[in-house]
Design an enzyme around this catalytic site. Sequence first.
Site, PDB file in Angstrom:
ATOM      1  N   GLY A  23     -42.300  29.355 183.714  1.00  0.00           N
ATOM      2  CA  GLY A  23     -41.514  30.506 183.831  1.00  0.00           C
ATOM      3  C   GLY A  23     -41.110  31.178 182.686  1.00  0.00           C
ATOM      4  O   GLY A  23     -42.007  31.294 181.662  1.00  0.00           O
ATOM      5  N   SER A 149     -26.300  34.927 183.591  1.00  0.00           N
ATOM      6  CA  SER A 149     -27.101  35.621 184.324  1.00  0.00           C
ATOM      7  C   SER A 149     -26.413  36.972 184.945  1.00  0.00           C
ATOM      8  O   SER A 149     -25.113  37.122 184.884  1.00  0.00           O
ATOM      9  CB  SER A 149     -27.073  34.746 185.871  1.00  0.00           C
ATOM     10  N   TYR A 162     -23.576  28.752 191.742  1.00  0.00           N
ATOM     11  CA  TYR A 162     -24.339  29.321 190.833  1.00  0.00           C
ATOM     12  C   TYR A 162     -23.731  30.266 189.856  1.00  0.00           C
ATOM     13  O   TYR A 162     -23.592  30.126 188.403  1.00  0.00           O
ATOM     14  CB  TYR A 162     -25.806  29.761 191.314  1.00  0.00           C
TER      15      TYR A 162
END
Length: 257
Positions: A23, A149, A162
Amino acid sequence: MQHQATGQSATDGVVIVTGGSKGIGRQYCLDLAKRGYRVVVADIAGPGAVAAEITENGGNALGIEADVTSENDSRMMAETVVDEWGSITALVNNAGYFTSIAKTPFDELTPKDWQMAFDVNVMGTWLCCKAVYPYMKKRRYGKIVNTSSMTVPTGVPGFLHYVSSKAAIVGLTRALARELGEHGIAVNTISPCYIPHDEGYSSRQDPAMGTALMNERAFKREMVPQDLVGTLHYLVSRDSDFVTGQNLFVNGGRVFT
């Protein structure tokens, strides 16, 4: 912990990339090698394949099998790199826990779910920073790049553990930047948007979500791993020597801060 060395030394520094076997991490490793860095592909499984790919293309790589949640593995990773190449220029904390997460209401999450997210995403980042610190401190120079993120500023529901872990990374980066600045060590964060072409995400790709995200961006297209490499290179290079404690959004203009 196992390691596999390939290639010869280069002149532009040594960069460790955790989660480097697939990835985004794989793309980071390949790009850094092309730019002349000696690259350490660190992963819990399969780092040798990417290290071999780099070497076959004329680069310099070291594959190290390590679990970032293990203090011993993290320390041995740093020691192995210094034994092999003499120094550590940069650490890219890319390893993370996300692809195996199922969307779950917050009141249905288990303590085990919560602990896994924080063990990998937060503790793993801290342990790797702790492992490379003595070597960067000795040289009075180093770059640490953490990974947050876009779920943090957007508050995506169903991923509370998360999102919380990635929010913690922003705080960790800021606090660590204050502690390490006197030693010439820069600490910054990259916050990527969702990347459906990341190999690890492809099986969970949601076409409707992909379209919705594209429509929210200033650049109306999907994001790919290659969109991150320029920002990463900036943060590990001398060009960012006066930049620390920052969180850089790479999201195609989806959210502005």
